[in-house]
Structure formats: C-alpha cells, structure tokens
Design an enzyme around this catalytic site. Structure first.
Site, PDB file in Angstrom:
ATOM      1  N   SER A 280       0.841  -1.191   0.000  1.00 43.94           N
ATOM      2  CA  SER A 280       0.000   0.000   0.000  1.00 43.94           C
ATOM      3  C   SER A 280       0.877   1.241   0.000  1.00 43.94           C
ATOM      4  O   SER A 280       1.943   1.262   0.619  1.00 43.94           O
ATOM      5  CB  SER A 280      -0.900   0.005   1.243  1.00 43.94           C
ATOM      6  N   GLU A 293      -6.551 -11.169  -6.828  1.00 47.82           N
ATOM      7  CA  GLU A 293      -7.623 -10.193  -7.052  1.00 47.82           C
ATOM      8  C   GLU A 293      -7.711  -9.801  -8.525  1.00 47.82           C
ATOM      9  O   GLU A 293      -8.814  -9.601  -9.060  1.00 47.82           O
ATOM     10  CB  GLU A 293      -7.401  -8.973  -6.168  1.00 47.82           C
TER      11      GLU A 293
END
Length: 466
Positions: A280, A293
């Site tokens: 992140s 994902e």
C-alpha cells in the site's frame, strides 16, 4: 479523400475516405495472424499446382516467396501499412514485390472470406493446445501442494460456514477436478474449430477443380466444413471458445476468492508469496494478494467478450458480413487474458505457504463433527431424523454454555443419547472423522494419496506428450 489501390477498388469511382479507411481496417489487430495466413497460402498454392490450375513453375516461385515472407514475419521484419486494409492484402503486396506479377495468381479459387476463417481456426487451434498445457501445469501445481497436505486438517464450508472437517489436499484436489473439466471442454471445442473452410471461396465454392482435402491434410484439419455458405458465415466456434474461456476464468476466480479469504488475518490459513503481492502507498504493513484479485477481476472481462460475440452474431444473415471483423479483438483478448492468468496462477499456487495449525484450530470450531455424532446415533438404531434433532439440541446447549460438543461428553450428551462418554468422544474426534471417509473422492489420507498419484501420472503424461 485519399487515393488507394485496394484489390476491390476498380468497382468504385472515388477513393475510400481516410476516416473510413481507418474505421474499416483490421490490420492493426489481425497482423498477429500473419504467419498462419502465409501457412494457408502455401498450402493453397501447392494445391493449385497439384491440380494444374496454375503452372508448376509459378507454384514453386510463389511458395519460395511465401517462405521468405514467413521468415521475415518470424523475425519481426515485416512492415504493416494501414492502407493495406488487412493482412491478406499486405502479404500479397509484399509477395508481388518479391516475385512479380505472378503473385496475383495466388488468390485463384479463394476469397478473403474463407481465407480469414481458416487463419483464425489455425491460430485458435494452437491457442487451445497451449492453454490445455497451461491448465495441466496449473493442475500439477495444485497436486503438488495437495501431496504435501494429505494430513493437513481444515474445515470444509457450506455457505461459508464451518460444515464438516476435511483436508487441504481434498480441497485443492476439488479445484483440480474443475480444471480437468475445463480442459475437456477446450478439447471438445477444438474438434469444432479444426474444420477447414478454405475452398468455400466467397460463399458458394468455386468452379475450379480444387482439392480441399489436400489442403486439409497439409494444415492438419480433421475434416472439411460441410457447407460452403456455413464455412464462411460461422463464428460460433469462436463464440464457443470464448464461452469456455470465460468458464475457465470463473473457475479460476473462485479459487482466487478462496486465496483472498485464506490469506486474510481472520482466517490466516495461507500466505501468498511476496512475488505475487503488492503493498500500500499509505499503509506500510499491507501485503495485498493482488495476483488473486486481478485474476478474479479479469474473469468479468472475458465474460464480457462472450456477450460481445453473441451480440455480434445474432443479427447476421448468411453468409459473410463485415460484422465478423469484430470477432478478432474479443477473441484475441479473451485468449491472451486466459493464458496470462493461468501462468500467474500456476506460480502463485506453487509458492503459497499454508498455516496447518490455524486450519486445524478452525476445524474444531463451528461444531464440525455434529454430523458424525448423528451418524453414531444412527449406528445405534436411531432414525436419522431423530438423531438430527437430538444433535441439534446438543449444539444449542453447547452454544448456551459457550463450550464445544466435546465438553458436553461428561453430562449432557450421555443423558441425551444413552451413549458413553468414550463413544461420544471418538465420534467427535476430527482425525477419526476424516479417516472414516475412506471412499473414492473423499478426504481420508489413503483415498487422497491414490487420487493424487493417479492425477500426477496423468498430468505428467499429458505434458510429456505435448
């Protein structure tokens, strides 16, 4: 307006509009079919020579020139021009430059309609073969992980609620079975792809004495298309392939969803390797399973291509229509997406680490052995419906006391069932519950070892043969 020298332009009084030229051209995306187009042309020219439709010396000259073009294409030394409109025109233009006016004889007894359908089928046949190999490698990664975890106990879920105990090997083998069916569907689709349309010409065949079977034999087609009109009009083989690809993607997406869940902190069953994660920009602690994902997200992209191709096809009268030019971008992207996802998935699955202790701990939650307790009562001549009701009452009591079923073995369960504490504890033992399921396809270690050994042999033979 711009001038042009299209092979069809003699019919027209004005040159094609520049915007229309760009709108009409397929060469920005169909150039990837170039090596197949040359391969098809070589087979076609050889047949024309055999049938004495063109002179043998002309045939040899054309084949020699086409082989030179094939080398240039393989070396990425071929310039594509938007004004050529499509690869067929571009290759013919280059061949004229190489061998002269005789190159114009190459198009005898064929049309771009049957030519492009043949190119696509050859390309798609190779793509299916590649993806069957990628599916085998993906399954082998699952089998290898499963072999390490034949004794690794985990909860099995229904409705994402703890249901019954199983093993990680059993769970991973289930995904392997899904991919086996996907491979079967691709191979089944391949048979409908592998039919030769060349010889259909525009739609009604040709008056020349051609021999399509010679071309089919040279190019490895199993049979000829049965009807010349259907041969050039059909795109259902492409729709079918993309539909199968979408289903493979959906099945990969289901595994990816589990990987995302398993790698989350509340579960902590698995860890995706750093090489398949990202971080992140704001939260330093994050390890996001982005490979899983992304595959999950790309499944929707391929499913969208199925809809696009269905809608492209649904309003077309027979035979060929320009709408069919729209098949390639959807087809190419679906195939590219599936191939890349299979390769990423293989690496991600192969490098995953599993927390056996965390899985075992959750298997003890949710009263996973409640069914075993009901089965024990049935073995003591209690009707299953009555046994089900008794165990449901026991679960409710355990919830009230905030204890496990095992902790009811001293007082409540013996009184409720009439069985001894030791009998009850054996029924509630997770390892015993799994070992008892020693039937084909079930999670008992002995049964799973047999299944995995058989599957490994099958996959290794498949990869060896390819």
């Amino acid at each position: 307006m711009v001038s042009d020298n299209k092979h069809w332009s003699a019919r027209f009084a004005e040159p094609i509009d520049e915007l229309m030229m760009r709108f009409n051209a397929s060469i920005p995306f169909d150039h990837r079919l170039a090596r197949y187009d040359v391969q098809v042309s070589i087979a076609h020219v050889r047949m024309l020579g055999t049938q004495q439709i063109i002179a043998r010396q002309v045939c040899d000259k054309l084949i020699g020139g086409l082989e030179q073009l094939a080398q240039k294409i393989a070396a990425d030394d071929f310039s594509w021009q938007l004004s050529d409109e499509d690869i067929h025109t571009s290759i013919e233009r280059k061949l004229i430059e190489l061998v002269g006016e005789d190159a114009k004889r190459m198009h005898t007894a064929r049309s771009r309609n049957d030519q492009i359908s043949t190119d696509i089928r050859l390309w798609l046949r190779d793509m299916i073969d590649l993806q069957c190999k990628l599916l085998a490698r993906m399954q082998l990664a699952l089998v290898t992980q499963a072999e390490r975890h034949v004794d690794s106990i985990m909860p099995g879920f229904t409705h994402l609620q703890v249901a019954q105990p199983t093993t990680l090997a059993h769970h991973l083998h289930a995904h392997c079975c899904v991919l086996t069916r996907d491979t079967e569907r691709l191979n089944d689709c391949r048979g409908r792809v592998n039919q030769l349309p060349l010889g259909a010409a525009a739609l009604a065949g040709t008056g020349f004495a051609i021999n399509p079977q010679q071309v089919a034999d040279e190019l490895g087609f199993e049979r000829l298309c049965a009807n010349t009109m259907d041969a050039v009009a059909a795109r259902d083989f492409a729709v079918e392939y993309v539909a199968v690809a979408a289903l493979v993607m959906v099945n990969l997406s289901r595994l990816c969803e589990e990987i995302v869940i398993w790698s989350s902190q509340p579960f902590a069953f698995a860890q995706v390797a750093d090489s398949y994660c990202t971080g992140s920009s704001i939260m330093p602690q994050k390890r996001n399973p982005d490979a899983a994902e992304l595959v999950r997200g790309k499944s929707g992209r391929v499913a969208g291509h199925v809809v696009a191709l269905l809608l492209m096809t649904k309003g077309q009268p027979l035979a060929y229509n320009k709408d069919n030019q729209e098949d390639k971008e959807a087809l190419f992207d679906a195939a590219d997406t599936l191939s890349s996802c299979l390769q990423v998935m293989e690496g991600m699955v192969a490098t995953m680490k599993f927390d056996v202790a965390a899985m075992r701990q959750m298997a003890d939650q949710g009263y996973a052995c409640a069914t075993e307790l009901a089965d024990l009562l049935v073995r003591h001549d209690v009707a299953f419906r009555d046994a089900h009701e008794m165990v449901a009452k026991a679960v409710k009591e355990a919830e009230l006391r905030v204890v496990s079923l095992n902790e009811l073995c001293e007082d409540y369960l013996p009184e409720l069932t009439g069985l001894t504490a030791s009998e009850l504890r054996r029924a509630l033992d997770v390892e015993q519950a799994i070992a008892a399921r020693n039937m084909p396809g079930a999670p008992a270690p002995e049964a799973m070892q047999k299944l995995l050994g058989k599957k490994r042999e099958e996959l290794e033979n498949t990869l060896r043969d390819k």
